[in-house]
Design an enzyme around this catalytic site. Structure first.
Site, PDB file in Angstrom:
ATOM      1  N   GLY A  31     -10.533   3.559   1.770  1.00 59.22           N
ATOM      2  CA  GLY A  31     -11.551   3.343   0.736  1.00 59.22           C
ATOM      3  C   GLY A  31     -11.362   1.990   0.084  1.00 59.22           C
ATOM      4  N   SER A  37      -7.832  -9.542  -2.223  1.00 56.79           N
ATOM      5  CA  SER A  37      -7.828  -9.224  -0.793  1.00 56.79           C
ATOM      6  C   SER A  37      -7.195 -10.362   0.000  1.00 56.79           C
ATOM      7  CB  SER A  37      -9.259  -8.994  -0.302  1.00 56.79           C
ATOM      8  OG  SER A  37      -9.339  -9.230   1.096  1.00 56.79           O
ATOM      9  N   ARG A  38      -6.226 -10.006   0.831  1.00 55.26           N
ATOM     10  CA  ARG A  38      -5.563 -11.029   1.654  1.00 55.26           C
ATOM     11  C   ARG A  38      -6.523 -11.601   2.692  1.00 55.26           C
ATOM     12  NH1 ARG A  38      -1.271  -7.127   1.778  1.00 55.26           N
ATOM     13  NH2 ARG A  38      -2.957  -5.812   2.499  1.00 55.26           N
ATOM     14  N   ASN A  39      -7.410 -10.729   3.211  1.00 59.99           N
ATOM     15  CA  ASN A  39      -8.370 -11.212   4.213  1.00 59.99           C
ATOM     16  C   ASN A  39      -9.357 -12.202   3.601  1.00 59.99           C
ATOM     17  OD1 ASN A  39      -7.768  -9.666   6.796  1.00 59.99           O
ATOM     18  ND2 ASN A  39      -7.732  -8.053   5.263  1.00 59.99           N
ATOM     19  N   LYS A  99      -5.173  -0.112   8.322  1.00 57.05           N
ATOM     20  CA  LYS A  99      -6.521  -0.574   8.686  1.00 57.05           C
ATOM     21  C   LYS A  99      -6.393  -1.621   9.793  1.00 57.05           C
ATOM     22  CE  LYS A  99      -8.450   0.395   4.100  1.00 57.05           C
ATOM     23  NZ  LYS A  99      -8.901  -0.116   2.798  1.00 57.05           N
ATOM     24  N   ASP A 120     -15.716  -0.251   0.553  1.00 62.77           N
ATOM     25  CA  ASP A 120     -14.568  -1.118   0.847  1.00 62.77           C
ATOM     26  C   ASP A 120     -15.022  -2.542   1.180  1.00 62.77           C
ATOM     27  OD1 ASP A 120     -11.936  -1.740   1.106  1.00 62.77           O
ATOM     28  OD2 ASP A 120     -11.570  -0.571   2.915  1.00 62.77           O
ATOM     29  N   TRP A 171       0.823  -1.209   0.000  1.00 60.81           N
ATOM     30  CA  TRP A 171       0.000   0.000   0.000  1.00 60.81           C
ATOM     31  C   TRP A 171       0.861   1.264   0.000  1.00 60.81           C
ATOM     32  CZ3 TRP A 171      -3.579   2.093  -2.153  1.00 60.81           C
ATOM     33  CH2 TRP A 171      -4.524   2.968  -1.625  1.00 60.81           C
ATOM     34  N   SER A 208      -4.458  -2.516  -3.636  1.00 62.78           N
ATOM     35  CA  SER A 208      -3.240  -1.859  -4.151  1.00 62.78           C
ATOM     36  C   SER A 208      -2.804  -2.412  -5.509  1.00 62.78           C
ATOM     37  CB  SER A 208      -2.105  -1.983  -3.142  1.00 62.78           C
ATOM     38  OG  SER A 208      -1.835  -3.336  -2.900  1.00 62.78           O
ATOM     39  N   LYS A 259     -14.274  -4.052   8.131  1.00 63.91           N
ATOM     40  CA  LYS A 259     -14.670  -4.877   6.973  1.00 63.91           C
ATOM     41  C   LYS A 259     -13.699  -6.038   6.741  1.00 63.91           C
ATOM     42  CE  LYS A 259     -11.401  -3.323   4.201  1.00 63.91           C
ATOM     43  NZ  LYS A 259     -10.280  -4.089   3.689  1.00 63.91           N
TER      44      LYS A 259
HETATM   45  N1  LIG Z   1      -2.469  -3.613   0.249  1.00 62.07           N
HETATM   46  C1  LIG Z   1      -3.620  -3.006   0.136  1.00 62.07           C
HETATM   47  O1  LIG Z   1      -4.308  -3.187  -0.875  1.00 62.07           O
HETATM   48  C2  LIG Z   1      -4.098  -2.066   1.178  1.00 62.07           C
HETATM   49  C3  LIG Z   1      -3.605  -2.104   2.481  1.00 62.07           C
HETATM   50  N2  LIG Z   1      -4.087  -1.265   3.439  1.00 62.07           N
HETATM   51  C4  LIG Z   1      -3.579  -1.288   4.803  1.00 62.07           C
HETATM   52  O2  LIG Z   1      -2.262  -0.744   4.814  1.00 62.07           O
HETATM   53  C5  LIG Z   1      -1.474  -1.387   5.822  1.00 62.07           C
HETATM   54  C6  LIG Z   1      -0.214  -1.949   5.171  1.00 62.07           C
HETATM   55  O3  LIG Z   1      -0.650  -2.912   4.221  1.00 62.07           O
HETATM   56  P1  LIG Z   1       0.325  -3.482   3.103  1.00 62.07           P
HETATM   57  O4  LIG Z   1       1.217  -2.429   2.570  1.00 62.07           O
HETATM   58  O5  LIG Z   1      -0.518  -4.213   2.158  1.00 62.07           O
HETATM   59  O6  LIG Z   1       1.162  -4.513   3.976  1.00 62.07           O
HETATM   60  P2  LIG Z   1       2.595  -5.073   3.714  1.00 62.07           P
HETATM   61  O7  LIG Z   1       2.725  -6.263   4.576  1.00 62.07           O
HETATM   62  O8  LIG Z   1       2.852  -5.182   2.243  1.00 62.07           O
HETATM   63  O9  LIG Z   1       3.564  -3.891   4.262  1.00 62.07           O
HETATM   64  C7  LIG Z   1       3.579  -3.515   5.614  1.00 62.07           C
HETATM   65  C8  LIG Z   1       4.674  -2.506   5.815  1.00 62.07           C
HETATM   66  O10 LIG Z   1       4.738  -2.170   7.202  1.00 62.07           O
HETATM   67  C9  LIG Z   1       6.097  -2.226   7.606  1.00 62.07           C
HETATM   68  N3  LIG Z   1       6.186  -2.518   9.041  1.00 62.07           N
HETATM   69  C10 LIG Z   1       5.532  -3.458   9.745  1.00 62.07           C
HETATM   70  N4  LIG Z   1       5.914  -3.425  11.040  1.00 62.07           N
HETATM   71  C11 LIG Z   1       6.837  -2.422  11.131  1.00 62.07           C
HETATM   72  C12 LIG Z   1       7.607  -1.894  12.183  1.00 62.07           C
HETATM   73  N5  LIG Z   1       7.526  -2.390  13.429  1.00 62.07           N
HETATM   74  N6  LIG Z   1       8.449  -0.884  11.911  1.00 62.07           N
HETATM   75  C13 LIG Z   1       8.532  -0.382  10.663  1.00 62.07           C
HETATM   76  N7  LIG Z   1       7.842  -0.832   9.630  1.00 62.07           N
HETATM   77  C14 LIG Z   1       7.006  -1.847   9.857  1.00 62.07           C
HETATM   78  C15 LIG Z   1       6.702  -3.335   6.765  1.00 62.07           C
HETATM   79  O11 LIG Z   1       8.112  -3.243   6.733  1.00 62.07           O
HETATM   80  C16 LIG Z   1       6.064  -3.025   5.420  1.00 62.07           C
HETATM   81  O12 LIG Z   1       6.761  -2.000   4.755  1.00 62.07           O
HETATM   82  C17 LIG Z   1      -2.384  -2.458   6.454  1.00 62.07           C
HETATM   83  O13 LIG Z   1      -2.939  -1.930   7.626  1.00 62.07           O
HETATM   84  C18 LIG Z   1      -3.455  -2.689   5.392  1.00 62.07           C
HETATM   85  O14 LIG Z   1      -4.679  -3.111   5.956  1.00 62.07           O
HETATM   86  C19 LIG Z   1      -5.040  -0.349   3.143  1.00 62.07           C
HETATM   87  C20 LIG Z   1      -5.554  -0.250   1.871  1.00 62.07           C
HETATM   88  C21 LIG Z   1      -5.111  -1.100   0.795  1.00 62.07           C
HETATM   89  O1  LIG Z   2      -8.123  -2.834   2.381  1.00 61.98           O
HETATM   90  C1  LIG Z   2      -7.948  -3.310   1.287  1.00 61.98           C
HETATM   91  C2  LIG Z   2      -8.672  -2.840   0.101  1.00 61.98           C
HETATM   92  O2  LIG Z   2      -9.381  -1.663   0.332  1.00 61.98           O
HETATM   93  C3  LIG Z   2      -6.995  -4.423   1.116  1.00 61.98           C
HETATM   94  O3  LIG Z   2      -7.568  -5.575   1.592  1.00 61.98           O
HETATM   95  P1  LIG Z   2      -6.651  -6.766   2.146  1.00 61.98           P
HETATM   96  O4  LIG Z   2      -5.833  -6.171   3.262  1.00 61.98           O
HETATM   97  O5  LIG Z   2      -7.624  -7.798   2.573  1.00 61.98           O
HETATM   98  O6  LIG Z   2      -5.789  -7.205   1.001  1.00 61.98           O
END
Ligand SMILES: NC(=O)C1=CN([C@@H]2O[C@H](COP(=O)(O)OP(=O)(O)OC[C@H]3O[C@@H](n4cnc5c(N)ncnc54)[C@H](O)[C@@H]3O)[C@@H](O)[C@H]2O)C=CC1
Ligand SMILES: O=C(CO)COP(=O)(O)O
Length: 317
Positions: A112, A230-232, A84, A220, A16, A116, A167
């Site tokens: 929203g 979606s991973r969830n 989230k 969402d 993200w 990603s 969600k």
């Molecule tokens: N991937 C998606 O489509 C979307 C994700 N999100 C939310 O965004 C957040 C991140 O998701 P993703 O990027 O997909 O996950 P991801 O697993 O790809 O990346 C997570 C990031 O957080 C960092 N991180 C985790 N613990 C840390 C720590 N203690 N210190 C420093 N950095 C740390 C990791 O190094 C990594 O860069 C989650 O809460 C997710 O629900 C929200 C909307 C869309």
């Molecule tokens: O929040 C998300 C899309 O809006 C991403 O969903 P997941 O974390 O389940 O992949």
């Protein structure tokens, strides 16, 4: 769309954070994508930042926010959170953590229907930026808005944040539903009753009901409950196919926040006596206390009841 160039720091170079960095860069902003694995120090990137956006997974939010607190940050800096999740120890949302640590800075929630992988492919999408500070929300809106990414403002940060967070638990249930091949009627019932649970919790925590019918709530919920991206959802789907939670988490790309969120959500619901039967079955499933089929049976065999909790009596019949 005209705007002055902003210095934007994105914390977390996961799926993200990387997608959001791309969106801010398209508009000509000066973007620094910071990762704990990278070579740049946090202190060096934070200097002169107009906007600091956190896309750190929930488990790292407080640690990273504390490190940012000990770095020099301009008094004008706007903090944006795109995480989230819920903090287990406090049950705080990520924006509550950022606001607690930076009480004098505006905090904006960005949330929203934003898978990603679709956004990096430049497919069209929309999102919401919510804050009690309208100027801050509008600044963030300008930074990320483009012909491929439509950004709306909203004055209800708690509602926007809870929609995106809660969600994920229902998305796990939706994955189970599809994994068990329960059909379209079952899925529609599950998602609709899931939204009822989200609204119940959200209202109790001070959010506006209408927010949950917008992009960050229903929007969402629909995206996440219907997409294998979606991973969830994936996690639920694989549970229905007999894999254990441990096996799934070992191979899942990135973070499935719904697992941790579900535990914190159960605590909130118990403390406040709020009925969330679907989320409760997801919890029991994740804990290995029921099978997917048993969870379904328990939901279908609950006591029969009216559809809505709070219809005024005179409007009932
Ligand atoms: N991937 C998606 O489509 C979307 C994700 N999100 C939310 O965004 C957040 C991140 O998701 P993703 O990027 O997909 O996950 P991801 O697993 O790809 O990346 C997570 C990031 O957080 C960092 N991180 C985790 N613990 C840390 C720590 N203690 N210190 C420093 N950095 C740390 C990791 O190094 C990594 O860069 C989650 O809460 C997710 O629900 C929200 C909307 C869309
Ligand atoms: O929040 C998300 C899309 O809006 C991403 O969903 P997941 O974390 O389940 O992949």
């Amino acid at each position: 769309m005209s705007q002055s160039v902003k210095s934007v720091v994105i914390l977390g170079a996961g799926a993200w954070g990387t997608a959001l960095a791309k969106l801010a860069a398209i508009n000509g902003n000066q973007v620094h994508l910071w990762s704990r694995q990278g070579s740049q120090s946090l202190v060096s990137v934070l200097e002169n930042a107009h906007i600091v956006l956190s896309a750190i997974s929930m488990q790292g939010v407080r640690d990273v926010a504390s490190v940012v607190q000990s770095s020099p940050v301009s008094p004008e800096t706007i903090f944006v959170t795109a995480t989230k999740g819920l903090e287990p120890k406090t049950t705080y949302t990520p924006s509550q953590i950022w606001q607690e640590i930076f009480p004098n800075h505006p905090v904006v929630v960005l949330s929203g229907p934003n898978l990603s992988q679709e956004i990096v492919r430049e497919l069209p999408a929309a999102t919401v930026v919510a804050s009690k500070n309208i100027n801050a929300a509008q600044s963030v809106q300008l930074v990320f808005s483009s012909s491929r990414f439509r950004v709306y403002t909203n004055p209800d940060p708690v509602g926007v944040e809870l929609g995106g967070t809660l969600k994920n638990v229902i998305a796990i249930a939706a994955g189970v539903c599809d994994g068990l091949n329960l059909g379209t009627n079952a899925k529609a019932a599950l998602v609709t009753r899931g939204l009822t649970e989200i609204v119940r919790i959200g209202k109790n925590l001070g959010a506006k009901t209408e927010t949950f019918y917008g992009l960050s709530g229903l929007g969402d919920l629909l995206a996440t409950c219907n997409s294998p991206l979606s991973r969830n959802y994936q996690l639920g789907y694989q549970l229905a196919h007999g894999k254990t939670l441990k096996e799934i988490l070992a191979s899942l790309p990135g973070t499935a926040e719904g697992v941790n969120t579900c535990r914190v959500l159960m605590e909130i619901a118990q403390q406040r006596s709020i009925a969330i039967p679907i989320s409760e079955q997801v919890y029991q499933l994740l804990e290995g206390e029921v099978t997917p089929q048993q969870a379904l049976d328990q939901l279908m065999l609950r006591d029969i009841k009216p559809e809505f909790d709070d219809f005024p009596k005179e409007q009932m019949w």
